[in-house]
Design a protein around this motif. Structure first.
Motif, short mmCIF file in Angstrom:
data_model
loop_
_atom_site.label_atom_id
_atom_site.label_comp_id
_atom_site.label_asym_id
_atom_site.label_seq_id
_atom_site.Cartn_x
_atom_site.Cartn_y
_atom_site.Cartn_z
N SER A 1 -8.97 -7.03 0.83
CA SER A 1 -7.98 -6.44 1.77
C SER A 1 -6.84 -7.26 1.74
O SER A 1 -6.69 -8.28 1.82
N ALA A 2 -5.60 -6.65 1.64
CA ALA A 2 -4.54 -7.15 1.65
C ALA A 2 -3.87 -7.39 3.47
O ALA A 2 -4.65 -6.81 4.16
N ASP A 3 -2.90 -8.08 3.74
CA ASP A 3 -2.30 -8.07 5.03
C ASP A 3 -1.72 -6.81 5.33
O ASP A 3 -0.68 -6.55 4.71
N VAL A 4 -2.08 -6.11 6.34
CA VAL A 4 -1.45 -4.82 6.48
C VAL A 4 -1.05 -4.78 8.24
O VAL A 4 -1.54 -4.07 8.83
N SER A 5 -0.85 -5.97 8.69
CA SER A 5 -0.45 -6.20 9.98
C SER A 5 0.57 -5.27 10.60
O SER A 5 0.47 -4.50 11.53
N GLY B 1 -5.82 -1.32 -3.53
CA GLY B 1 -4.88 -1.27 -2.40
C GLY B 1 -5.59 -1.25 -1.02
O GLY B 1 -6.69 -1.14 -0.71
N THR B 2 -4.84 -1.53 -0.02
CA THR B 2 -5.10 -1.50 1.59
C THR B 2 -4.26 -0.66 2.31
O THR B 2 -3.09 -0.88 2.11
N SER C 1 -1.62 4.74 7.12
CA SER C 1 -0.40 3.85 6.54
C SER C 1 -0.26 4.29 5.04
O SER C 1 -1.26 4.66 4.58
N VAL C 2 1.07 3.85 4.73
CA VAL C 2 1.13 3.75 3.22
C VAL C 2 0.14 2.65 2.63
O VAL C 2 -0.41 1.94 3.34
N CYS C 3 -0.22 2.85 1.28
CA CYS C 3 -0.92 1.73 0.75
C CYS C 3 -0.21 0.81 0.08
O CYS C 3 0.68 0.65 -0.50
N VAL C 4 -0.78 -0.51 0.36
CA VAL C 4 -0.18 -1.75 0.33
C VAL C 4 -0.93 -2.31 -0.95
O VAL C 4 -2.28 -2.66 -0.73
N GLY C 5 -0.52 -2.90 -2.06
CA GLY C 5 -1.10 -3.27 -3.23
C GLY C 5 -1.01 -4.65 -3.28
O GLY C 5 -0.62 -5.47 -2.65
#
Length: 428
Positions: free
Chosen positions: A304-308, A350-351, A424-428
């Motif tokens: 998991s990436a940081d999606v704060s 992604g997350t 949300s949008v996907c964060v790579g």
């Protein structure tokens, strides 16, 4: 009236053609070299010739491609050292550095330094502006089996003879070159060497088989940002016993492939001097095996990436949607894997953040239509538009979502109320 005879007219047309092609309109057809480039190159060459270690310095300003790329110019400089001492590279680099990054304005400067063989060291042609490349060339030229070294921005090549063995040759080249890829050419053999290929087990098998006329390509490591995917490493060689050697290679470890770093190596073997039937296979797999589907890369565990920021965005829209209904409900947020980009090919590394909530609208409304309309009006105001409907689920998406923002949402009516989900949008 004066009549011009055909022969006279033809002569005049031929003369006009000669004049046009011969230079009368030359200035209009050619792209002039960048302003000041010729003078700057001449000054640079004068400074290089003044170095006591330099025997000759020549250069010119050329277009990369006069037809298809007429505005891209190269300033080519060729320097020849007086002695075999590669320390001259530092002096040449100093002259270029003193003139700054735009030594020859409007051009890309390309410098080649030729240092002759001497004192037991091989001849070298190297880009002296790159100190790391010069150090690599210095180590390679000191190897007893190396005859020449050619190292520039496009690659490093070694011409060798009297190789100790493929195992020892690759070990020493790899030690000298570090992470750089070096092509070792010896007679009819050409072997690319990088930090992974050829592997130790394969090299030992080649030495045992007495392989000649070896052609080896290292391929490409897995790179998640390369949509084209990596290349398969490849080996071609002539051996006294192709069938027997192929059987050995079928049982030989492919270290990089087994570690999941590169695709599996393919091989092709023939008899001495390329005679006889060609035997093909894959390193470490039984002969006749189908080509593995390993060019897309192995599946990696999701991290998991940081999606704060993304979590706050979906929570905010979900909470606003609930507030518009006038019914209290608790919003829950989670994260989940997703595929980055529109062409992610299912590579879910992604997350994204997800907000979900079940709004018990029947506690206030006789049916769900009024709160449903209030929720979707909130989504429209947030920049989402209805994109599809299936099995009672209405999908809404953002055509151009903001960074860290909301990408999509859906709403469904249930026996308990309205079920909302915001992503949300996907964060790579």
């Amino acid at each position: 009236m004066t009549t011009i005879r055909p022969t006279v007219l033809a002569t005049l047309l031929a003369l006009l053609t000669v004049l046009l092609l011969g230079g009368c309109t030359r200035g209009f057809l050619e792209t002039p070299s960048p302003k000041g480039s010729e003078d700057a190159l001449a000054a640079l060459l004068d400074d290089l010739r003044a170095l006591p270690e330099v025997a000759r310095a020549e250069g010119d300003v050329d277009q990369v491609d006069a037809k298809d790329d007429p505005t891209h110019w190269l300033a080519r400089v060729d320097v020849r050292a007086r002695t075999s001492d590669l320390d001259v590279a530092a002096a040449v680099r100093g002259v270029v550095s003193d003139r700054g990054p735009s030594s020859v304005p409007g051009t890309t400067l390309v410098v080649g330094l030729t240092v002759p063989a001497g004192d037991g060291r091989a001849a070298v042609v190297v880009d002296p502006v790159d100190p790391d490349l010069v150090d690599t060339a210095a180590r390679l030229r000191a190897e007893s089996f190396v005859r020449t070294v050619d190292a520039d921005r496009y690659g490093t090549r070694v011409e060798a003879d009297a190789l100790p063995s493929w195992t020892e040759t690759v070990r020493r080249v790899r030690t000298d070159a570090g992470d750089r890829t070096v092509t070792v050419e010896a007679g009819d053999s050409s072997v690319e060497v990088d930090a992974l290929h050829p592997g130790a087990a394969l090299l030992a098998a080649l030495d045992q088989a007495g392989a000649r006329d070896v052609r080896s390509e290292v391929g490409t490591r897995y790179d998640r940002t390369d949509r084209g995917g990596p290349a398969r490493p490849f080996l071609r060689a002539a051996v006294p016993d192709p069938r027997g050697t192929a059987t050995v290679l079928a049982g030989t470890r492919d270290e990089a492939a087994q570690d999941g770093v590169t695709p599996r190596t393919a091989f092709s073997l023939t008899g001495p001097d390329g005679t006889g039937a060609t035997i093909v296979g894959l390193l470490g797999l039984p002969l006749g095996s189908a080509e593995p589907q390993d060019l897309e890369g192995p599946a990696l565990p999701w991290v998991s990436a940081d999606v704060s920021a993304e979590t706050e965005a979906v929570r905010s829209l979900a909470a606003e949607s609930v507030a518009r209904t006038g019914v209290d409900a608790t919003v829950t947020t989670t994260v989940e894997p997703c595929a980055v980009g529109r062409e992610a090919l299912g590579n879910e590394q992604g997350t994204r953040a997800v907000a979900t909530v079940l709004v018990p609208v029947y506690s206030r409304y006789p049916d769900a239509q009024v709160p449903f309309d209030r929720v979707t009006a909130t989504w429209t105001a947030a920049g989402l538009a209805m994109s599809g409907r299936a099995m009672g689920l209405d999908e809404w998406t953002a055509d151009d979502p903001a960074p860290h923002g909301v990408a999509s949402a859906d709403i469904r009516g249930t026996a308990e109320g309205l079920s909302l989900r915001v992503r949300s949008v996907c964060v790579g």
